[in-house]
Design a protein around this motif. Sequence first.
Motif, PDB file in Angstrom:
ATOM      1  N   GLU A   1      26.303  -2.439 -45.171  1.00 35.79           N
ATOM      2  CA  GLU A   1      27.334  -3.429 -45.464  1.00 35.79           C
ATOM      3  C   GLU A   1      28.576  -2.789 -46.074  1.00 35.79           C
ATOM      4  O   GLU A   1      29.703  -3.225 -45.823  1.00 35.79           O
TER       5      GLU A   1
ATOM      6  N   ASN B   1      32.839  -2.358 -44.356  1.00 37.28           N
ATOM      7  CA  ASN B   1      33.790  -3.251 -45.003  1.00 37.28           C
ATOM      8  C   ASN B   1      35.260  -3.020 -44.666  1.00 37.28           C
ATOM      9  O   ASN B   1      36.001  -3.963 -44.409  1.00 37.28           O
TER      10      ASN B   1
ATOM     11  N   TRP C   1      37.318  -4.442 -41.630  1.00 41.47           N
ATOM     12  CA  TRP C   1      37.304  -5.901 -41.757  1.00 41.47           C
ATOM     13  C   TRP C   1      38.332  -6.354 -42.800  1.00 41.47           C
ATOM     14  O   TRP C   1      39.140  -7.242 -42.554  1.00 41.47           O
TER      15      TRP C   1
ATOM     16  N   TYR D   1      32.220  -5.329 -34.177  1.00 38.89           N
ATOM     17  CA  TYR D   1      31.202  -6.058 -34.939  1.00 38.89           C
ATOM     18  C   TYR D   1      30.355  -6.990 -34.071  1.00 38.89           C
ATOM     19  O   TYR D   1      29.266  -7.405 -34.483  1.00 38.89           O
TER      20      TYR D   1
ATOM     21  N   PRO E   1      29.969  -7.069 -42.588  1.00 39.50           N
ATOM     22  CA  PRO E   1      30.443  -6.596 -43.898  1.00 39.50           C
ATOM     23  C   PRO E   1      29.865  -7.393 -45.066  1.00 39.50           C
ATOM     24  O   PRO E   1      29.505  -8.560 -44.928  1.00 39.50           O
TER      25      PRO E   1
END
Length: 531
Positions: A85, A89, A92, A137, A498
Amino acid sequence: MKRIIYIAVFSLTLASCEKWLDVNDNPNSANATVPTPEQRLPPLLAQFADSYESAGTRAAFLSQQLAVTYAVNNNWNLTRWYSNESSANWPWQAWYVNAAVNIDPLIEKAQEMEAYHYIGAAKIIKAWGFGALADFYGMMPYDEFNDPATITPKFDDGEYIQSQVLTLLDEAIVELGKTQGVGAAGLAEGDIFNGGNVDNWIRLAYGLKARFLNHTSKLSSYDPQAVLSALANGPQIDEHSTILQYVDETETTASATKASLQYQNNSASRITKLYYDYIMGNYTGAPTGSNDMEDPRADLLIPSALIDGIFVRSLGVDMQSDLPKSGPTNADRQYVQLRRNPISPVIGGEMTATGTWYTQKDSKGLLFTNAEARFIEAEARFRMGQPAEALAAYKAGIRSHMNIMGIAAATIDNYLNSSSVVQSAGALTLSHIMIQKYIALSYSPELWVDLRRMDFCTDQSGNYNEVAGIYKGFNRPSHVYVDAYPNATDWPRRFAVPSYEINYNVEQVLSANPNADKPTYLNEPVWWDKP
């Protein structure tokens, strides 16, 4: 790996305080209504580039262009195809927080001023950002992302997002074809990508259409002629390319806020053996013969160290060996880092790294180039059974990339006429085309799209196959993250959701894909990756 490029600084946040006398907006106080389109566009383009190129760096670890030779961290995890995660990040955040939320205000302001070219550019960036990250994603908020009344926006699938992206690109082309209103700023005042060249923006829109249409090569709906039709209006020469020229005030400037993203993102990265072998033509089925010539890009793409007065090229990290499990120490000078060090060497002194063309402080960000367009053409024509035309496009793609890198025309000619390049249409394979595109799209998120579309180097069963596979030598790393890839037929297909969404929007995440919180989610194909 995150960086923010400060090309211009404008705060676009809303001010909602009551004033004793609220007659007009104060032009000296930044808010969402004051900045003009030409003031809004530069930071939007810069933040998009941050998201896009940072996604490319991350994808380059999965795509086995980049490796690390030090202790476990996010980059090391990416080399074993584990995007957690945290590592997911920044692209995003840079997109949603720094770029996407500022697109509609730019468009609204441009509509007021009849600045149609700014509307067109903004719609292209909206299409490009959402299209690229949906491929990255697999799913993301689109319809509800910018609704102030919606705190937990729903996730939309990449297929739906692409349909919106293609519409946006068509709308952008219309806007760019309009005559701007009297008093509207010329595009050159805010355009850090194409210097105000409206024709280049139109060609970019068509080039992106071709790119996105070509992503469907696994599907029955794939139409190579539609790809070629879009390309006919896209970049045709190198000057049509959309390239971000990064700047650095001096060679020794301590601040790196204007330096290239790949300089920032690759402070300790190394190249892989696979990348090295592709550049050197050392792979199964590579063109060869009595007139072989080394690729003139070699010293620009492979870093060297100056040791005892002699430049020694870096070795590539073999991702199938035991080396990635522990790695040599940073002091091992066989594996040279990608950043130039020192930036300004002393005459007669040693250099621990020459750096590479992509990782110079003032390098170029190759966002969409004529080289990419020619390789897309080569693939489409190859699939249509046009080998002679595919060969010409394949060679044109190599020439374009070398020309953009500044290699002398005579050297390019010699290389393209050598036996290190396919000379016969009958000998050209899809593997030859895609491996050259792999080099030309170094550190691009689009490279990982290609790897997935081509199923890496596998046969129809999904197992590694050196003969049948496209990307020869691309195999599962020795330290692969087995929780996500338990089977030999498992390959990296999407990035993790994320942490922002897992922490604050998990119900919408799991509603869109119930497997999104499982390790094996990473090997689930996105919509165009399914046969």
